[in-house]
Design a protein around this motif. Sequence first.
Motif, PDB file in Angstrom:
ATOM      1  N   PHE A  84      18.876 -20.967  -2.479  1.00 16.89           N
ATOM      2  CA  PHE A  84      19.045 -21.830  -3.651  1.00 16.89           C
ATOM      3  C   PHE A  84      17.768 -21.836  -4.499  1.00 16.89           C
ATOM      4  CE2 PHE A  84      17.535 -26.117  -4.854  1.00 16.89           C
ATOM      5  CZ  PHE A  84      18.216 -26.247  -6.051  1.00 16.89           C
ATOM      6  N   LEU A  85      16.615 -21.993  -3.865  1.00 16.58           N
ATOM      7  CA  LEU A  85      15.365 -22.111  -4.617  1.00 16.58           C
ATOM      8  C   LEU A  85      15.054 -20.839  -5.404  1.00 16.58           C
ATOM      9  CD1 LEU A  85      13.075 -23.995  -2.059  1.00 16.58           C
ATOM     10  CD2 LEU A  85      13.993 -24.885  -4.209  1.00 16.58           C
ATOM     11  N   VAL A  86      15.198 -19.667  -4.773  1.00 13.39           N
ATOM     12  CA  VAL A  86      14.867 -18.438  -5.506  1.00 13.39           C
ATOM     13  C   VAL A  86      15.911 -18.154  -6.586  1.00 13.39           C
ATOM     14  CG1 VAL A  86      13.539 -17.451  -3.596  1.00 13.39           C
ATOM     15  CG2 VAL A  86      15.985 -16.940  -3.774  1.00 13.39           C
ATOM     16  N   SER A  87      17.158 -18.520  -6.322  1.00 14.93           N
ATOM     17  CA  SER A  87      18.202 -18.316  -7.340  1.00 14.93           C
ATOM     18  C   SER A  87      17.976 -19.221  -8.540  1.00 14.93           C
ATOM     19  CB  SER A  87      19.583 -18.580  -6.743  1.00 14.93           C
ATOM     20  OG  SER A  87      19.851 -17.703  -5.683  1.00 14.93           O
ATOM     21  N   ARG A  88      17.576 -20.444  -8.270  1.00 15.54           N
ATOM     22  CA  ARG A  88      17.338 -21.374  -9.377  1.00 15.54           C
ATOM     23  C   ARG A  88      16.243 -20.864 -10.297  1.00 15.54           C
ATOM     24  NH1 ARG A  88      14.931 -27.246  -8.114  1.00 15.54           N
ATOM     25  NH2 ARG A  88      13.080 -25.930  -7.838  1.00 15.54           N
TER      26      ARG A  88
ATOM     27  N   GLU B 164       0.831  -1.208   0.000  1.00 17.19           N
ATOM     28  CA  GLU B 164       0.000   0.000   0.000  1.00 17.19           C
ATOM     29  C   GLU B 164       0.864   1.257   0.000  1.00 17.19           C
ATOM     30  OE1 GLU B 164      -3.626   2.030   2.634  1.00 17.19           O
ATOM     31  OE2 GLU B 164      -2.594   0.244   3.363  1.00 17.19           O
ATOM     32  N   ASP B 165       1.913   1.252   0.813  1.00 13.92           N
ATOM     33  CA  ASP B 165       2.800   2.404   0.892  1.00 13.92           C
ATOM     34  C   ASP B 165       3.511   2.651  -0.439  1.00 13.92           C
ATOM     35  OD1 ASP B 165       4.424   4.468   2.211  1.00 13.92           O
ATOM     36  OD2 ASP B 165       6.055   3.007   2.053  1.00 13.92           O
ATOM     37  N   PHE B 166       4.017   1.594  -1.060  1.00 12.15           N
ATOM     38  CA  PHE B 166       4.732   1.737  -2.329  1.00 12.15           C
ATOM     39  C   PHE B 166       3.791   2.204  -3.434  1.00 12.15           C
ATOM     40  CE2 PHE B 166       8.178  -0.012  -0.205  1.00 12.15           C
ATOM     41  CZ  PHE B 166       9.286  -0.150  -1.019  1.00 12.15           C
ATOM     42  N   ALA B 167       2.573   1.680  -3.446  1.00 15.04           N
ATOM     43  CA  ALA B 167       1.615   2.083  -4.478  1.00 15.04           C
ATOM     44  C   ALA B 167       1.294   3.570  -4.369  1.00 15.04           C
ATOM     45  CB  ALA B 167       0.345   1.246  -4.361  1.00 15.04           C
ATOM     46  N   LYS B 168       1.189   4.078  -3.153  1.00 14.01           N
ATOM     47  CA  LYS B 168       0.902   5.499  -2.962  1.00 14.01           C
ATOM     48  C   LYS B 168       2.070   6.366  -3.413  1.00 14.01           C
ATOM     49  CE  LYS B 168      -2.332   5.138   0.937  1.00 14.01           C
ATOM     50  NZ  LYS B 168      -2.515   5.372   2.394  1.00 14.01           N
ATOM     51  N   ARG B 169       3.281   5.915  -3.121  1.00  8.52           N
ATOM     52  CA  ARG B 169       4.451   6.754  -3.385  1.00  8.52           C
ATOM     53  C   ARG B 169       4.996   6.619  -4.803  1.00  8.52           C
ATOM     54  NH1 ARG B 169       9.117   6.136   0.156  1.00  8.52           N
ATOM     55  NH2 ARG B 169       8.487   4.015   0.644  1.00  8.52           N
ATOM     56  N   PHE B 170       4.903   5.424  -5.357  1.00  6.49           N
ATOM     57  CA  PHE B 170       5.511   5.188  -6.675  1.00  6.49           C
ATOM     58  C   PHE B 170       4.476   4.912  -7.766  1.00  6.49           C
ATOM     59  CE2 PHE B 170       8.739   3.821  -3.544  1.00  6.49           C
ATOM     60  CZ  PHE B 170       9.752   4.705  -3.883  1.00  6.49           C
ATOM     61  N   GLY B 171       3.226   4.669  -7.370  1.00  9.31           N
ATOM     62  CA  GLY B 171       2.188   4.343  -8.342  1.00  9.31           C
ATOM     63  C   GLY B 171       1.904   2.854  -8.365  1.00  9.31           C
ATOM     64  N   GLY B 172       0.638   2.517  -8.520  1.00 12.63           N
ATOM     65  CA  GLY B 172       0.232   1.115  -8.475  1.00 12.63           C
ATOM     66  C   GLY B 172       0.802   0.257  -9.571  1.00 12.63           C
ATOM     67  N   ASP B 173       1.206   0.876 -10.678  1.00 14.47           N
ATOM     68  CA  ASP B 173       1.730   0.085 -11.791  1.00 14.47           C
ATOM     69  C   ASP B 173       3.068  -0.567 -11.469  1.00 14.47           C
ATOM     70  OD1 ASP B 173      -0.105   0.193 -14.064  1.00 14.47           O
ATOM     71  OD2 ASP B 173       0.237   2.346 -14.009  1.00 14.47           O
ATOM     72  N   VAL B 174       3.877   0.038 -10.607  1.00 18.06           N
ATOM     73  CA  VAL B 174       5.265  -0.411 -10.463  1.00 18.06           C
ATOM     74  C   VAL B 174       5.476  -1.380  -9.316  1.00 18.06           C
ATOM     75  CG1 VAL B 174       6.064   1.769 -11.431  1.00 18.06           C
ATOM     76  CG2 VAL B 174       6.035   1.480  -8.962  1.00 18.06           C
ATOM     77  N   VAL B 175       4.447  -1.731  -8.575  1.00 23.76           N
ATOM     78  CA  VAL B 175       4.648  -2.628  -7.438  1.00 23.76           C
ATOM     79  C   VAL B 175       3.636  -3.771  -7.470  1.00 23.76           C
ATOM     80  CG1 VAL B 175       3.184  -1.211  -5.917  1.00 23.76           C
ATOM     81  CG2 VAL B 175       4.858  -2.784  -4.919  1.00 23.76           C
ATOM     82  N   ARG B 176       4.116  -4.966  -7.173  1.00 24.00           N
ATOM     83  CA  ARG B 176       3.281  -6.138  -6.941  1.00 24.00           C
ATOM     84  C   ARG B 176       3.798  -6.809  -5.678  1.00 24.00           C
ATOM     85  NH1 ARG B 176       1.093  -3.747 -10.323  1.00 24.00           N
ATOM     86  NH2 ARG B 176       0.178  -4.455 -12.304  1.00 24.00           N
ATOM     87  N   SER B 177       2.972  -7.598  -5.066  1.00 27.27           N
ATOM     88  CA  SER B 177       3.413  -8.321  -3.870  1.00 27.27           C
ATOM     89  C   SER B 177       2.940  -9.750  -3.936  1.00 27.27           C
ATOM     90  CB  SER B 177       2.881  -7.640  -2.604  1.00 27.27           C
ATOM     91  OG  SER B 177       1.470  -7.576  -2.597  1.00 27.27           O
ATOM     92  N   VAL B 178       3.711 -10.627  -3.322  1.00 31.40           N
ATOM     93  CA  VAL B 178       3.364 -12.046  -3.308  1.00 31.40           C
ATOM     94  C   VAL B 178       3.766 -12.628  -1.964  1.00 31.40           C
ATOM     95  CG1 VAL B 178       5.563 -12.635  -4.425  1.00 31.40           C
ATOM     96  CG2 VAL B 178       3.673 -14.272  -4.477  1.00 31.40           C
ATOM     97  N   ALA B 179       2.825 -13.310  -1.314  1.00 31.83           N
ATOM     98  CA  ALA B 179       3.134 -14.002  -0.064  1.00 31.83           C
ATOM     99  C   ALA B 179       4.028 -15.197  -0.400  1.00 31.83           C
ATOM    100  CB  ALA B 179       1.856 -14.464   0.622  1.00 31.83           C
ATOM    101  N   LEU B 180       5.179 -15.267   0.245  1.00 34.65           N
ATOM    102  CA  LEU B 180       6.149 -16.284  -0.151  1.00 34.65           C
ATOM    103  C   LEU B 180       6.933 -16.812   1.036  1.00 34.65           C
ATOM    104  CD1 LEU B 180       7.682 -17.864  -2.353  1.00 34.65           C
ATOM    105  CD2 LEU B 180       9.240 -15.906  -2.538  1.00 34.65           C
ATOM    106  N   ASN B 181       6.921 -18.126   1.162  1.00 40.08           N
ATOM    107  CA  ASN B 181       7.827 -18.845   2.052  1.00 40.08           C
ATOM    108  C   ASN B 181       8.925 -19.401   1.153  1.00 40.08           C
ATOM    109  OD1 ASN B 181       9.195 -20.726   3.600  1.00 40.08           O
ATOM    110  ND2 ASN B 181       7.356 -21.639   4.494  1.00 40.08           N
ATOM    111  N   VAL B 182      10.148 -18.905   1.297  1.00 36.07           N
ATOM    112  CA  VAL B 182      11.211 -19.263   0.359  1.00 36.07           C
ATOM    113  C   VAL B 182      11.625 -20.723   0.463  1.00 36.07           C
ATOM    114  CG1 VAL B 182      12.099 -16.914   0.191  1.00 36.07           C
ATOM    115  CG2 VAL B 182      13.029 -18.475   1.936  1.00 36.07           C
ATOM    116  N   THR B 183      11.140 -21.429   1.473  1.00 41.28           N
ATOM    117  CA  THR B 183      11.455 -22.866   1.585  1.00 41.28           C
ATOM    118  C   THR B 183      10.444 -23.734   0.860  1.00 41.28           C
ATOM    119  OG1 THR B 183      10.202 -23.262   3.628  1.00 41.28           O
ATOM    120  CG2 THR B 183      12.434 -22.391   3.864  1.00 41.28           C
ATOM    121  N   ASP B 184       9.385 -23.111   0.323  1.00 42.84           N
ATOM    122  CA  ASP B 184       8.319 -23.835  -0.370  1.00 42.84           C
ATOM    123  C   ASP B 184       8.621 -23.817  -1.870  1.00 42.84           C
ATOM    124  OD1 ASP B 184       6.023 -24.803  -1.550  1.00 42.84           O
ATOM    125  OD2 ASP B 184       4.700 -23.250  -0.760  1.00 42.84           O
TER     126      ASP B 184
END
Length: 698
Positions: free
Chosen positions: A551-555, A478-498
């Motif tokens: 390792f997983l995100v790098s792959r 929400e903060d990024f969308a207000k400051r930079f615009g909704g087009d430039v930010v997305r978010s994803v709930a992520l557990n990097v071990t999954d």
Amino acid sequence: MAAQVRLLENRWDDAKAAALDEPGKLLYRSNLLGADKRITNYGGGNTSAKVTETDPLTGEPVQVLWVKGSGGDVGTIKLDGFATLYQDKLNALKGIYKGVEDEDRMVGFLPHCTFNLNPRAASIDTPLHGFVPYKHVDHMHPDAIIAIAASKNSRELTKEIFGDEIGWLAWRRPGFQLGLDLEAFVKANPQAKGVVLESHGLFTWADDAKVCYELTLDVINKAIRWLAERMEGKAAFGGAVTQSLEPSERRAVAARLMPVIRGMIGKAERKLGHFDDQDAVLEFVNSRDLRPLAALGTSCPDHFLRTKIRPLVLDFDPAKPDVDAVLAGLEKALEDYRADYTRYYETCKHDNSPAMRDPNPVIFLVPGVGMLSFARDKATARIAGEFYVNAINVMRGASTVSEYQGLPEQEAFDIEYWLLEEAKLQRMPKPKSLAGRIALVTGGAGGIGRATAERLAGEGACVVLADIDADSLASAHEDFAKRFGGDVVRSVALNVTDEAGVISAFADAAVEFGGLDILVSNAGIASSAPVEATELSMWNRNIDILATGYFLVSREAFRLFRRQKLGGNVVFVASKNGLAASPGASAYCTAKAAEIHLARCLALEGADAGIRVNTVNPDAVLRGSKIWNGEWREQRAASSKIEVSDLEEHYRNRSLLKLNVFPEDIAEAIYFLASDASAKSTGNIVNVDAGNAQSFTR
């Protein structure tokens, strides 16, 4: 169908309007009209009002034309977005006009008509408003009207629908002469309340702001009703010849196509992508007449300025979904498109035409899947897609009630390569250092991750914030969308071990932005305990997140980078503890050391593809850190035999430079390694710890 027609709603509020002066009513009317894309597309159309003002030089009343300035958008415009011109000076320009060959020269005289030193540049459409002898004028690009205007027999259809109330003018490029044509039409047809411009749009006029607004709505609604009645029971675009894939399958296909397309069209300048599979798009891409209609090109000048004159239709059969075959044929399809665009340029160019611009397509149509659009930034890619949806709506109406006709190539070229349009492009500000780049930041809602994403976004990058903390992630988004615009930010709930979650997150990045350029692997935890008190679960958790997770995100990043063939950039956020052992933190230190060595291995593997991998080692970054908000703070204080409140001062004094380290300090190092400023660096470690002799790299 006719019973289900959605008409434009009259949203005028008399009480609100009563409190406004004439410029305020113009702004109010403009914002109401621009709020509905069926009335006009983003940045398209314009509005005006002729207002009596006090001349700052003479103190006498003068008539001033308030008109939307160059490059503005009526839906979001503010008062400072309007140009203001002395009406008598604008009228005086008629005396020096020499004919259609003089069009471009006349634009240079508009600044001489400026009222009250207004810095807002007047647009090329200014004479169209100034020469209509009514106080209020609306020029809109409604889909329903352009469907009529782009029909082969548009003049006859306009007469059938509107009688003498709305007239018709043959196609002419916007400019001074079209303003004179409008003036002549109004004088010859005093009963008329507006005019349809062939292949262009609608002009309406009145002497009252509300009357003008309501007239514009009434004319468009009349066209909507008429089209609905004529189209009822008829299959649009010749009917469907294929069926759409399921929504998840459509996104999966887009996720595979978009990075490869982005790589092929983005070597000279990085592109951002947008995916659209709304019903209107699917109806068109699944239709019998897809290819012949797409080949005709768009009609309204605003459409093809954003979308190029025509799209590229990809050979994909959703009944036999073979994405590999599409990818295999993509290079040839792009070569053919570029060759045809070059033919268009060479055939239509003039002696003084600007050099040919990027010959790659902007719009890609995929049967059963949807539409992909690409441009130099996300907002432009999205808006290009919106414009092509407008074009689809126009083609639907025109091809159903008549025969759709696109603008002739020469006319299209003369607008696309208009010297005034080129001058506008040349005035655009220089792109920021990360313009066109896409970054995914794990741990993006925490102190270092959030500061890093802010730094990258501030340099023009689009960012995907990935974090396991849903509440913090939502707040950051929400903060990024207000400051930079909704087009430039997305978010994803992520557990990097999954593993499945990681794969899905990178696919989302590919669909939302078109691919990936930068991975900042920052997700982290911390733990402290003597080795004999270290539970296996604690050991495994450190390894899972700080080694396996990295390792997983790098792959996945490497897989995406290699498909794009644009290089890539990975920055690991490790720790001083990965180089310098600390007592009571064996699990954490070991996992961080594994991170650092993994980065070195990846630097070796990625170099042949231009993929750089570097590491930033922070130390004692307490402010804003989720890690330091938990037991880690108490544990490290106990390890150093000090009070928790003294910990920050303790770390400051421990450093060689006697300085505290903050999230933005780490973000600055990450930005350096992620940017072209470090283009010749890979496999490196940058310590941001205010100086610690134990962690000097050797």
